[in-house]
Enzyme design. Structure first.
Site, short mmCIF file in Angstrom:
data_model
loop_
_atom_site.label_atom_id
_atom_site.label_comp_id
_atom_site.label_asym_id
_atom_site.label_seq_id
_atom_site.Cartn_x
_atom_site.Cartn_y
_atom_site.Cartn_z
CG PHE A 17 1.79 2.53 4.62
CD1 PHE A 17 0.23 2.13 4.57
CD2 PHE A 17 2.42 3.67 4.27
CE1 PHE A 17 -0.35 3.18 3.71
CE2 PHE A 17 1.56 4.37 3.41
CZ PHE A 17 -0.04 4.40 3.05
CG ASP B 167 12.82 -1.61 12.79
OD1 ASP B 167 13.00 -2.74 12.32
OD2 ASP B 167 12.32 -1.10 13.59
CE1 TYR C 259 -1.71 -6.25 11.04
CE2 TYR C 259 -4.16 -7.15 10.69
CZ TYR C 259 -3.00 -6.28 10.56
OH TYR C 259 -3.50 -4.90 9.50
CG ASP D 154 -11.85 -16.17 7.41
OD1 ASP D 154 -11.14 -15.42 8.05
OD2 ASP D 154 -11.67 -16.97 6.52
CB ILE E 70 -0.93 -0.01 1.20
CG1 ILE E 70 -1.78 -1.35 1.37
CG2 ILE E 70 -1.85 1.14 1.31
CD1 ILE E 70 -2.56 -1.52 2.53
CG LEU F 208 14.18 -2.95 2.25
CD1 LEU F 208 15.56 -3.02 1.42
CD2 LEU F 208 13.13 -2.79 1.28
CG PHE G 212 -13.66 -2.21 5.07
CD1 PHE G 212 -13.37 -1.01 5.70
CD2 PHE G 212 -14.28 -2.88 5.82
CE1 PHE G 212 -13.99 -0.50 6.71
CE2 PHE G 212 -15.18 -2.72 6.76
CZ PHE G 212 -15.03 -1.39 7.16
CB SER H 105 -7.00 -3.29 10.04
OG SER H 105 -7.62 -4.52 9.75
N GLY I 104 4.86 -2.08 9.47
CA GLY I 104 4.32 -3.03 10.67
C GLY I 104 4.16 -4.51 9.93
CE LYS J 287 -2.11 -2.67 11.69
NZ LYS J 287 -1.18 -1.64 11.17
CG LEU K 163 -9.83 -14.22 -2.36
CD1 LEU K 163 -9.86 -15.79 -2.35
CD2 LEU K 163 -11.38 -13.70 -2.30
P1 NAD Z 1 3.51 -4.54 3.39
O1 NAD Z 1 3.96 -5.72 4.07
O2 NAD Z 1 3.50 -4.82 1.98
O3 NAD Z 1 4.03 -3.53 4.00
C1 NAD Z 1 4.51 -2.99 5.14
C2 NAD Z 1 5.90 -2.36 5.03
O4 NAD Z 1 6.48 -2.15 6.22
C3 NAD Z 1 6.93 -3.62 4.45
O5 NAD Z 1 7.52 -2.93 3.12
C4 NAD Z 1 7.65 -3.94 5.62
O6 NAD Z 1 9.44 -4.17 5.03
C5 NAD Z 1 7.94 -2.59 6.22
N1 NAD Z 1 8.08 -3.02 7.68
C6 NAD Z 1 7.67 -3.71 8.59
N2 NAD Z 1 8.14 -3.52 9.77
C7 NAD Z 1 8.91 -2.51 9.69
C8 NAD Z 1 9.70 -1.71 10.57
N3 NAD Z 1 9.82 -2.33 12.19
N4 NAD Z 1 10.40 -0.92 10.31
C9 NAD Z 1 10.43 -0.41 9.18
N5 NAD Z 1 9.81 -0.67 8.17
C10 NAD Z 1 8.98 -2.04 8.54
O7 NAD Z 1 1.92 -4.38 4.10
P2 NAD Z 1 0.83 -3.67 3.42
O8 NAD Z 1 -0.32 -4.40 2.80
O9 NAD Z 1 1.35 -2.59 2.58
O10 NAD Z 1 0.24 -2.82 4.62
C11 NAD Z 1 0.63 -1.63 4.89
C12 NAD Z 1 0.13 -1.36 6.30
O11 NAD Z 1 -1.42 -1.27 6.28
C13 NAD Z 1 0.16 -2.30 7.46
O12 NAD Z 1 0.24 -1.49 8.71
C14 NAD Z 1 -1.15 -3.25 7.48
O13 NAD Z 1 -1.15 -3.74 8.75
C15 NAD Z 1 -2.08 -2.22 7.12
N6 NAD Z 1 -3.36 -2.93 6.69
C16 NAD Z 1 -3.15 -3.81 5.61
C17 NAD Z 1 -4.38 -4.35 5.22
C18 NAD Z 1 -3.80 -5.13 3.88
O14 NAD Z 1 -4.97 -6.18 3.95
N7 NAD Z 1 -3.09 -5.12 3.16
C19 NAD Z 1 -5.57 -4.13 5.74
C20 NAD Z 1 -5.67 -3.12 6.79
C21 NAD Z 1 -4.57 -2.56 7.23
C1 WQD Z 2 -10.93 -12.64 2.13
C2 WQD Z 2 -12.14 -13.66 2.23
C3 WQD Z 2 -11.46 -15.80 3.23
C4 WQD Z 2 -7.63 -16.86 1.17
C5 WQD Z 2 -7.58 -10.00 6.36
C6 WQD Z 2 -7.44 -9.52 7.68
C7 WQD Z 2 -7.91 -8.06 7.93
C8 WQD Z 2 -7.37 -7.21 6.69
C9 WQD Z 2 -7.29 -7.71 5.42
C10 WQD Z 2 -5.09 -6.19 7.73
C11 WQD Z 2 -12.34 -14.49 3.22
C12 WQD Z 2 -11.40 -16.19 1.73
C13 WQD Z 2 -8.99 -16.50 1.73
C14 WQD Z 2 -7.90 -18.23 0.73
C15 WQD Z 2 -10.24 -17.98 0.86
N1 WQD Z 2 -5.75 -7.03 6.98
N2 WQD Z 2 -10.08 -16.97 1.57
N3 WQD Z 2 -9.06 -18.73 0.30
O1 WQD Z 2 -9.54 -12.33 6.27
O2 WQD Z 2 -10.95 -10.58 5.03
O3 WQD Z 2 -9.06 -10.15 6.24
O4 WQD Z 2 -7.07 -9.03 5.36
O5 WQD Z 2 -5.38 -5.63 8.45
O6 WQD Z 2 -7.30 -7.48 9.20
O7 WQD Z 2 -8.09 -10.52 8.45
O8 WQD Z 2 -8.91 -11.06 4.11
O9 WQD Z 2 -8.03 -11.70 1.81
O10 WQD Z 2 -7.71 -13.33 4.06
O11 WQD Z 2 -10.01 -13.40 2.84
O12 WQD Z 2 -11.28 -18.51 0.73
O13 WQD Z 2 -6.96 -19.11 0.22
O14 WQD Z 2 -11.41 -14.98 1.27
O15 WQD Z 2 -12.28 -16.90 4.00
O16 WQD Z 2 -13.84 -14.83 3.16
P1 WQD Z 2 -9.64 -11.26 5.36
P2 WQD Z 2 -8.33 -12.37 2.93
#
Ligand code: NAD
Ligand code: WQD
Length: 338
Positions: free
Chosen positions: A80, A58, A149, A295, A12, A33, A178, A124, A82, A153, A200
């Site tokens: 971001f 870090d 996790y 789930d 993201i 990284l 979401f 999240s 984490g 958050k 997914l």
């Molecule tokens: P990502 O893992 O691709 O990006 C996170 C980045 O943070 C990575 O590049 C990683 O190397 C870096 N990182 C981790 N720990 C670190 C540290 N201690 N110091 C410096 N860098 C560090 O994940 P993403 O999907 O881009 O998610 C970004 C943020 O959004 C996260 O905080 C995640 O929890 C949150 N989020 C993600 C989702 C999702 O489904 N992708 C949903 C809700 C919230």
């Molecule tokens: C989506 C749907 C699964 C994989 C998670 C975190 C949430 C947020 C987003 C960070 C669900 C189904 C998935 C697979 C499947 N992250 N599924 N087969 O669980 O909604 O959310 O990521 O903050 O906190 O919990 O996302 O992409 O894992 O699943 O059937 O191999 O796909 O059951 O219905 P989820 P997901």
């Protein structure tokens, strides 16, 4: 205007850096990284024509943070960085709380010392826990997230709110994402999960490109129209635009600001599988498997508050998420180069 983007080379974060550059901001990336590759910065430069400053380090390294704040006139921080794998967090709670909770505390301390008091935090939808009311709107009390996790958050949200209450000059913006999916439309920037994807869309993409034989659909007996889980998928470019909108709309507005970033529409797992089959031109092989622990059946966002205050709403469809993910996956079957 320089913006510190922690985790800026991740999924993201990289898309957000691109949109920040397009909006006239200068992203300064800090990333250790642990879940991304340095070559993302070259891609950003090519696609965005703005070379972001990159620090490999870090967020828990306070000396490095102090140096970054001294070397750049940072106006705000988008945080971001984490760890984000729900299942892994159950096995490694110490690592998750250290990275996500302690890491944020170290960042807040460094910001305070540098006099920077605008923070946008990646929260999240998981903080709502299991709610009987859909859609989720921001006035709902937070619930009980089902994993370390999710709890990390929620803890960070609570810490940031406490800091803002004690020191009212802070602007704490908590963005509750979401289900982010999709990739940059060029097909040259996208999600590059290390190991087996947890989410997914990247899993489906790896099945479609032949890296995995079949998708296991976790449960087909949920109380949803087709029995599979329903979620609110949001295109990562829309999500990136949401950060730029929050940065602009909330500038010079101290307070704690909480927004859902979602589409406001639910799609089932089978909807996503179908959209991906259409985008890739071949059906995605799948089978039904037992439900995954923790789930929920269905939830999606109430996105009206963000539309009203941030003048932002999603503009990209599930079909575009599938097409853009497929373009990225088929052009880069093994993700970014090392
Ligand atoms: P990502 O893992 O691709 O990006 C996170 C980045 O943070 C990575 O590049 C990683 O190397 C870096 N990182 C981790 N720990 C670190 C540290 N201690 N110091 C410096 N860098 C560090 O994940 P993403 O999907 O881009 O998610 C970004 C943020 O959004 C996260 O905080 C995640 O929890 C949150 N989020 C993600 C989702 C999702 O489904 N992708 C949903 C809700 C919230
Ligand atoms: C989506 C749907 C699964 C994989 C998670 C975190 C949430 C947020 C987003 C960070 C669900 C189904 C998935 C697979 C499947 N992250 N599924 N087969 O669980 O909604 O959310 O990521 O903050 O906190 O919990 O996302 O992409 O894992 O699943 O059937 O191999 O796909 O059951 O219905 P989820 P997901």
């Amino acid at each position: 205007m320089s913006i510190l983007v922690t985790g800026g080379s991740g999924y993201i974060g990289s898309h957000t850096c691109l949109q920040l550059g397009a909006a006239g901001f200068n992203p300064v990336i800090l990333d250790n990284l642990s879940n991304s590759k340095a070559s993302v910065v070259d891609t950003l430069t090519r696609l965005g024509q703005v070379k972001p400053v990159f620090y490999h380090g870090d967020i828990r390294d306070k000396l490095l943070l102090a140096r970054i704040f001294a070397e750049h006139a940072i106006e705000a921080v988008i945080h971001f960085a984490g760890l984000k794998a729900v299942g892994e967090s159950v096995k490694k709670p110490v690592e998750y709380y250290d990275n996500n909770v302690y890491g944020t505390l170290a960042l807040v301390q460094a910001m305070r010392e540098a006099g920077v008091r605008q923070l946008i935090f990646s929260s999240s939808a998981t903080v709502y826990g299991d709610r009987p009311v859909i859609p989720y709107d921001e006035s709902l009390p937070t619930g009980r997230p089902s994993s370390p996790y999710g709890r990390s958050k929620l803890m960070v949200e609570q810490i940031l709110e406490d800091v803002q209450r004690a020191e009212p000059e802070w602007n704490m913006t908590l963005l509750r994402y979401f289900n982010p999916a999709g990739a940059h439309p060029s097909g040259d920037m996208g999600e590059d999960p290390q190991g087996i994807p947890n989410n997914l869309m990247p899993f489906i993409a790896q099945v479609a490109v032949g890296r995995r034989p079949t998708l296991a659909i976790f449960g087909n007996d949920f109380p949803t129209p087709d029995g599979t889980g329903v979620r609110d998928y949001i295109h990562v470019m829309d999500l990136a635009d949401g950060h730029v909108a929050a940065l602009k709309a909330l500038r010079n507005r101290p307070g704690t600001h909480i927004y859902n970033l979602g589409a406001g529409v639910g799609h089932s797992v089978l909807d996503v599988v179908k959209a991906f089959g259409k985008a890739s031109g071949k059906p995605v092989p799948y089978h039904f498997a037992p439900r995954r622990d923790g789930d929920l059946a269905a939830y999606w966002a109430a996105p009206e508050k963000a539309a009203r205050d941030l003048h932002w709403r999603v503009s990209r469809s599930l079909e575009e998420m599938a097409e853009d993910t497929w373009r990225w996956q088929s052009r880069h079957p093994n993700g970014y180069p090392d």
